[in-house]
Design a protein around this motif. Sequence first.
Motif, PDB file in Angstrom:
ATOM      1  N   SER A   1      16.550  47.097  54.715  1.00  0.00           N
ATOM      2  CA  SER A   1      17.342  46.188  53.760  1.00  0.00           C
ATOM      3  C   SER A   1      17.185  44.720  54.257  1.00  0.00           C
ATOM      4  O   SER A   1      16.980  44.532  55.528  1.00  0.00           O
ATOM      5  CB  SER A   1      18.807  46.730  53.766  1.00  0.00           C
ATOM      6  N   ILE A   2      17.608  43.804  53.304  1.00  0.00           N
ATOM      7  CA  ILE A   2      17.243  42.680  53.607  1.00  0.00           C
ATOM      8  C   ILE A   2      18.831  41.969  53.241  1.00  0.00           C
ATOM      9  O   ILE A   2      19.016  42.021  51.995  1.00  0.00           O
ATOM     10  CB  ILE A   2      16.364  41.979  53.061  1.00  0.00           C
ATOM     11  N   ASP A   3      19.621  41.262  54.032  1.00  0.00           N
ATOM     12  CA  ASP A   3      20.779  40.704  53.692  1.00  0.00           C
ATOM     13  C   ASP A   3      20.674  39.305  53.795  1.00  0.00           C
ATOM     14  O   ASP A   3      20.338  38.692  54.758  1.00  0.00           O
ATOM     15  CB  ASP A   3      21.970  41.144  54.342  1.00  0.00           C
ATOM     16  N   ILE A   4      20.941  38.221  52.685  1.00  0.00           N
ATOM     17  CA  ILE A   4      21.079  36.843  52.847  1.00  0.00           C
ATOM     18  C   ILE A   4      22.661  36.697  52.509  1.00  0.00           C
ATOM     19  O   ILE A   4      23.034  36.685  51.495  1.00  0.00           O
ATOM     20  CB  ILE A   4      20.073  36.447  51.696  1.00  0.00           C
TER      21      ILE A   4
ATOM     22  N   VAL B   1      18.459  21.845  48.731  1.00  0.00           N
ATOM     23  CA  VAL B   1      17.650  22.784  47.947  1.00  0.00           C
ATOM     24  C   VAL B   1      18.077  24.206  47.676  1.00  0.00           C
ATOM     25  O   VAL B   1      17.940  24.515  46.181  1.00  0.00           O
ATOM     26  CB  VAL B   1      16.126  22.937  48.621  1.00  0.00           C
ATOM     27  N   LEU B   2      19.038  24.780  48.515  1.00  0.00           N
ATOM     28  CA  LEU B   2      19.368  25.772  48.268  1.00  0.00           C
ATOM     29  C   LEU B   2      21.065  25.649  48.486  1.00  0.00           C
ATOM     30  O   LEU B   2      21.282  25.627  49.399  1.00  0.00           O
ATOM     31  CB  LEU B   2      18.913  26.962  49.135  1.00  0.00           C
ATOM     32  N   HIS B   3      21.812  26.169  47.391  1.00  0.00           N
ATOM     33  CA  HIS B   3      23.293  26.376  47.767  1.00  0.00           C
ATOM     34  C   HIS B   3      23.901  27.697  47.738  1.00  0.00           C
ATOM     35  O   HIS B   3      24.014  28.392  46.794  1.00  0.00           O
ATOM     36  CB  HIS B   3      24.122  25.547  46.569  1.00  0.00           C
ATOM     37  N   ASP B   4      24.299  28.168  49.251  1.00  0.00           N
ATOM     38  CA  ASP B   4      25.287  29.058  49.221  1.00  0.00           C
ATOM     39  C   ASP B   4      24.583  30.626  48.406  1.00  0.00           C
ATOM     40  O   ASP B   4      25.083  31.011  47.610  1.00  0.00           O
ATOM     41  CB  ASP B   4      26.468  28.988  48.503  1.00  0.00           C
ATOM     42  N   VAL B   5      23.419  30.667  48.908  1.00  0.00           N
ATOM     43  CA  VAL B   5      22.744  31.785  48.351  1.00  0.00           C
ATOM     44  C   VAL B   5      23.142  33.306  48.952  1.00  0.00           C
ATOM     45  O   VAL B   5      23.135  33.166  50.178  1.00  0.00           O
ATOM     46  CB  VAL B   5      21.186  31.827  48.201  1.00  0.00           C
ATOM     47  N   ASP B   6      23.789  34.198  48.201  1.00  0.00           N
ATOM     48  CA  ASP B   6      24.151  35.358  48.778  1.00  0.00           C
ATOM     49  C   ASP B   6      23.499  36.637  48.169  1.00  0.00           C
ATOM     50  O   ASP B   6      23.578  36.620  47.116  1.00  0.00           O
ATOM     51  CB  ASP B   6      25.747  35.517  48.657  1.00  0.00           C
ATOM     52  N   LEU B   7      22.909  37.329  48.785  1.00  0.00           N
ATOM     53  CA  LEU B   7      22.296  38.446  48.089  1.00  0.00           C
ATOM     54  C   LEU B   7      21.966  39.746  49.256  1.00  0.00           C
ATOM     55  O   LEU B   7      21.633  39.399  50.189  1.00  0.00           O
ATOM     56  CB  LEU B   7      20.756  37.968  47.794  1.00  0.00           C
ATOM     57  N   ASN B   8      22.059  41.107  48.867  1.00  0.00           N
ATOM     58  CA  ASN B   8      21.873  42.161  49.460  1.00  0.00           C
ATOM     59  C   ASN B   8      20.943  42.968  48.645  1.00  0.00           C
ATOM     60  O   ASN B   8      20.894  43.331  47.775  1.00  0.00           O
ATOM     61  CB  ASN B   8      23.187  42.842  49.878  1.00  0.00           C
TER      62      ASN B   8
ATOM     63  N   ALA C   1      22.054  26.676  57.016  1.00  0.00           N
ATOM     64  CA  ALA C   1      23.195  27.419  57.501  1.00  0.00           C
ATOM     65  C   ALA C   1      23.233  28.587  56.872  1.00  0.00           C
ATOM     66  O   ALA C   1      22.472  29.087  55.762  1.00  0.00           O
ATOM     67  CB  ALA C   1      24.251  26.652  56.715  1.00  0.00           C
ATOM     68  N   GLY C   2      24.044  29.477  57.358  1.00  0.00           N
ATOM     69  CA  GLY C   2      24.034  31.064  56.715  1.00  0.00           C
ATOM     70  C   GLY C   2      23.226  31.919  57.776  1.00  0.00           C
ATOM     71  O   GLY C   2      22.814  31.596  58.934  1.00  0.00           O
ATOM     72  N   GLU C   3      22.971  33.177  57.098  1.00  0.00           N
ATOM     73  CA  GLU C   3      22.410  34.216  58.032  1.00  0.00           C
ATOM     74  C   GLU C   3      21.487  35.038  57.189  1.00  0.00           C
ATOM     75  O   GLU C   3      21.609  35.364  55.781  1.00  0.00           O
ATOM     76  CB  GLU C   3      23.448  34.956  58.796  1.00  0.00           C
ATOM     77  N   ILE C   4      20.443  35.387  57.837  1.00  0.00           N
ATOM     78  CA  ILE C   4      19.470  36.454  57.144  1.00  0.00           C
ATOM     79  C   ILE C   4      19.171  37.624  58.165  1.00  0.00           C
ATOM     80  O   ILE C   4      19.100  37.360  59.376  1.00  0.00           O
ATOM     81  CB  ILE C   4      18.115  35.821  56.986  1.00  0.00           C
ATOM     82  N   ARG C   5      19.591  38.929  57.594  1.00  0.00           N
ATOM     83  CA  ARG C   5      19.244  40.048  58.525  1.00  0.00           C
ATOM     84  C   ARG C   5      18.277  40.837  57.769  1.00  0.00           C
ATOM     85  O   ARG C   5      18.271  41.060  56.505  1.00  0.00           O
ATOM     86  CB  ARG C   5      20.699  40.625  58.432  1.00  0.00           C
ATOM     87  N   ILE C   6      17.328  41.427  58.565  1.00  0.00           N
ATOM     88  CA  ILE C   6      16.504  42.418  58.249  1.00  0.00           C
ATOM     89  C   ILE C   6      16.822  43.754  58.848  1.00  0.00           C
ATOM     90  O   ILE C   6      16.900  43.673  60.008  1.00  0.00           O
ATOM     91  CB  ILE C   6      14.994  41.946  58.587  1.00  0.00           C
ATOM     92  N   ALA C   7      16.937  44.668  58.291  1.00  0.00           N
ATOM     93  CA  ALA C   7      17.350  46.025  58.640  1.00  0.00           C
ATOM     94  C   ALA C   7      18.750  45.676  59.743  1.00  0.00           C
ATOM     95  O   ALA C   7      18.832  46.282  60.816  1.00  0.00           O
ATOM     96  CB  ALA C   7      16.470  46.530  59.720  1.00  0.00           C
ATOM     97  N   GLY C   8      19.753  45.028  58.973  1.00  0.00           N
ATOM     98  CA  GLY C   8      20.849  45.018  59.902  1.00  0.00           C
ATOM     99  C   GLY C   8      20.928  43.822  61.109  1.00  0.00           C
ATOM    100  O   GLY C   8      22.008  43.351  61.473  1.00  0.00           O
ATOM    101  N   LYS C   9      19.641  43.418  61.456  1.00  0.00           N
ATOM    102  CA  LYS C   9      19.518  42.341  62.359  1.00  0.00           C
ATOM    103  C   LYS C   9      19.431  41.021  62.138  1.00  0.00           C
ATOM    104  O   LYS C   9      18.550  40.592  61.326  1.00  0.00           O
ATOM    105  CB  LYS C   9      18.316  42.992  63.392  1.00  0.00           C
ATOM    106  N   ARG C  10      20.269  40.055  62.532  1.00  0.00           N
ATOM    107  CA  ARG C  10      19.912  38.602  62.403  1.00  0.00           C
ATOM    108  C   ARG C  10      18.740  38.322  63.146  1.00  0.00           C
ATOM    109  O   ARG C  10      18.152  38.507  64.054  1.00  0.00           O
ATOM    110  CB  ARG C  10      21.052  38.113  63.099  1.00  0.00           C
ATOM    111  N   VAL C  11      17.895  37.632  61.971  1.00  0.00           N
ATOM    112  CA  VAL C  11      16.738  37.083  62.111  1.00  0.00           C
ATOM    113  C   VAL C  11      16.312  35.559  62.238  1.00  0.00           C
ATOM    114  O   VAL C  11      15.118  35.047  62.621  1.00  0.00           O
ATOM    115  CB  VAL C  11      15.553  37.591  61.346  1.00  0.00           C
ATOM    116  N   ASN C  12      17.413  34.677  61.848  1.00  0.00           N
ATOM    117  CA  ASN C  12      17.311  33.237  61.812  1.00  0.00           C
ATOM    118  C   ASN C  12      16.585  32.738  62.762  1.00  0.00           C
ATOM    119  O   ASN C  12      15.851  31.780  62.561  1.00  0.00           O
ATOM    120  CB  ASN C  12      18.702  32.795  61.975  1.00  0.00           C
TER     121      ASN C  12
END
Lengths: 355, 277
Positions: free
Chosen positions: A3-6, A18-25, A57-68
């Motif tokens: 899964s990918i969580d944004i 360029v991007l404002h507060d994008v939230d996506l699972n 700003a914010g966090e990207i997770r791949i398979a639940g793990k933070r990848v920033n």
Amino acid sequence: MASIDIANIQKSYGVHPVLHDVDLNIRDGEFVVLVGPSGCGKSTLLRMIAGLESVTAGEIRIAGKRVNELAPKDRDIAMVFQSYALYPHMSVAKNMSYSLRLRKTPKERITAVVVGAAAKLGLEPLMERRPRALSGGQRQRVAMGRAIVRQPKAFLFDEPLSNLDARLREQMRAEIKKLHKDLGATSIYVTHDQIEAMTLADRIVAMNAGVVQQVGSPLDLYDRPANLFVAGFIGSPGMNFFEGTYHGGATPLFEIEGGVHIPLDAPAPLPEGAAATLGIRPEHVVLAGHGPQTLLATVDLVEPTGFGIILHLSLGRAGFKAFTNDRSFLTASGTIPVRFPTHQLHFFDGEGRRV
Amino acid sequence: MRVKPALLTMAHRLAILAYIAFALFPLFWLLKVAVTPNDLLYSEGIRLWPSRASLEHFDFVLRHSAFPVFFRNSLIVSGSTAVVVTILASLSGYALSRFRFRGKYWLVTLMLLTQMFPLVMLVAPIFKILSPLGLTNSLTGLVIVYTAFNVPFATFLMQSFFDGIPRDLEEAAMIDGATQFVAFRQIILPLTLPGIAATLGFVFTAAWSELLFSLMLISGNEQATFPVGLLSFVSKFSVDFGQMMAAGVLALIPACLFFLLIQRYLVQGLTAGAVKG
Ligand SMILES: Nc1ncnc2c1ncn2[C@@H]1O[C@H](COP(=O)(O)OP(=O)(O)O)[C@@H](O)[C@H]1O
Ligand SMILES: [Mg+2]
């Protein structure tokens, strides 16, 4: 697969957001399409997931793990570029095996995997060629092959078909969909083409100016667009819009420019006298009828597409389009009766939000 | 209608031919004087080829003059300079092409600035710097000076080649699992071979023909490079043209060989950017 969580992602270049507060699972195995006009930030978002752009700003997770902070090579994702980005000095086989060679995969396994991918994509006769000796469609396939040999956690596609001609694009679109059915891999696909989005996606993410406008299944977005932007962007020919004023009461109606009244079967969820926008898709305009619901529209232009006919009509000064499969309209002229079925109408308030 | 293109082609070819003749005539004259025996040099007047050609000057230059030493020195200095400059310029050109960093603008300005001064101005200060370090009268000193002077231009040259390679390629490599350095070495560098060849050629010839610093920093025959060596054929009372020209012809050989070797890449290199990879 993963899964990918944004989570509340923001991106600025210097002071330019360029991007404002994008939230996506994105669920494991899901095919998500990011769609929006050129420059709305789709590629930027995709490249942030790949690790090619930093996260403001914010966090990207791949398979639940933070990848920033993870380098692209450690994220285990594959990407297909718009330009294909094939290595010009390597043969097709070498292009496809590069990632496996970097990982020191045993030779026999590399050969097996590459041969398998080549068979899947019909690339066998081309394996020893250099990219420059390939056609656009073949290059596209090699780029796909390079991605699938790795069995990565996720596939990212950045407008992979936009350099192909229309026929080939249609064909590759179907192949990508088949491939996804086969592999079941989590995929994020960027395009500005709403047809690609509609045909490929499990879920569509419609974006405009760095803001997510709506997330939903293709038919969700088509049937219940959340705002004027989505309503206008999805569908071709696009939805017709009439600006005007709503009048409730015993015989509800929508008054548009030029004093034309569009009668409604049922009251709309709008306050009396509210300025609003009425939308109707061209294929929902009924080109017949009699009685009080019927309006007379002037025929401005008839466009046969072979598949159907697009009629350019006007009510007072307001132009709109209607779509029909009835060939008797090829010779339409003067005025014709039209009807707007109330259950097919979309209403948008002063801010452009659906009501 | 068919006559016109043919005429144009002819005119084109003739123009090229005229240009080639013009460009190569000095080289031909060099060769002609080199094979003219001394007794015929002044007695025969001006003619395209001497009535009797001989290799006596070549024989003398190779066996009885210090020319082989000059030649070896030049080869060492030019070769080392070319290699060192090209390595440095590839790295710095890549950085300028791909990275954003603080002070980049000023760095580029500074590098451009160094190209604006006539070198003569720098002879005395350079001598002053190198002398206490024991680097005057040494080939190492020359290599250092040549490297310093050639790095800025070579960096810009390499940068333009890197700019011509789409960024997508190394991004694809990094996603495929390469570090930035591996992507540079395995993807970008092989594609920049034309640029590397052009830079090597440019620096090699620049160092090969450099006279000013070689003359000022080197004394004596032991460490002299070949342009300085040529001057030793000029004595107080006469100039030995035959031997000087013979030495000149021999000096052309490595440059020619070098360009023959890299020519394939050079043509690609000079036209790079005209076509998309
Ligand atoms: N490196 C950059 N520096 C500054 N602005 C950029 C950079 N890359 C992209 N942008 C800006 O970010 C916005 C989004 O770009 P992009 O994500 O490429 O759009 P899309 O892929 O949706 O067409 C654009 O307005 C573009 O000008
Ligand atoms: Mg884009």
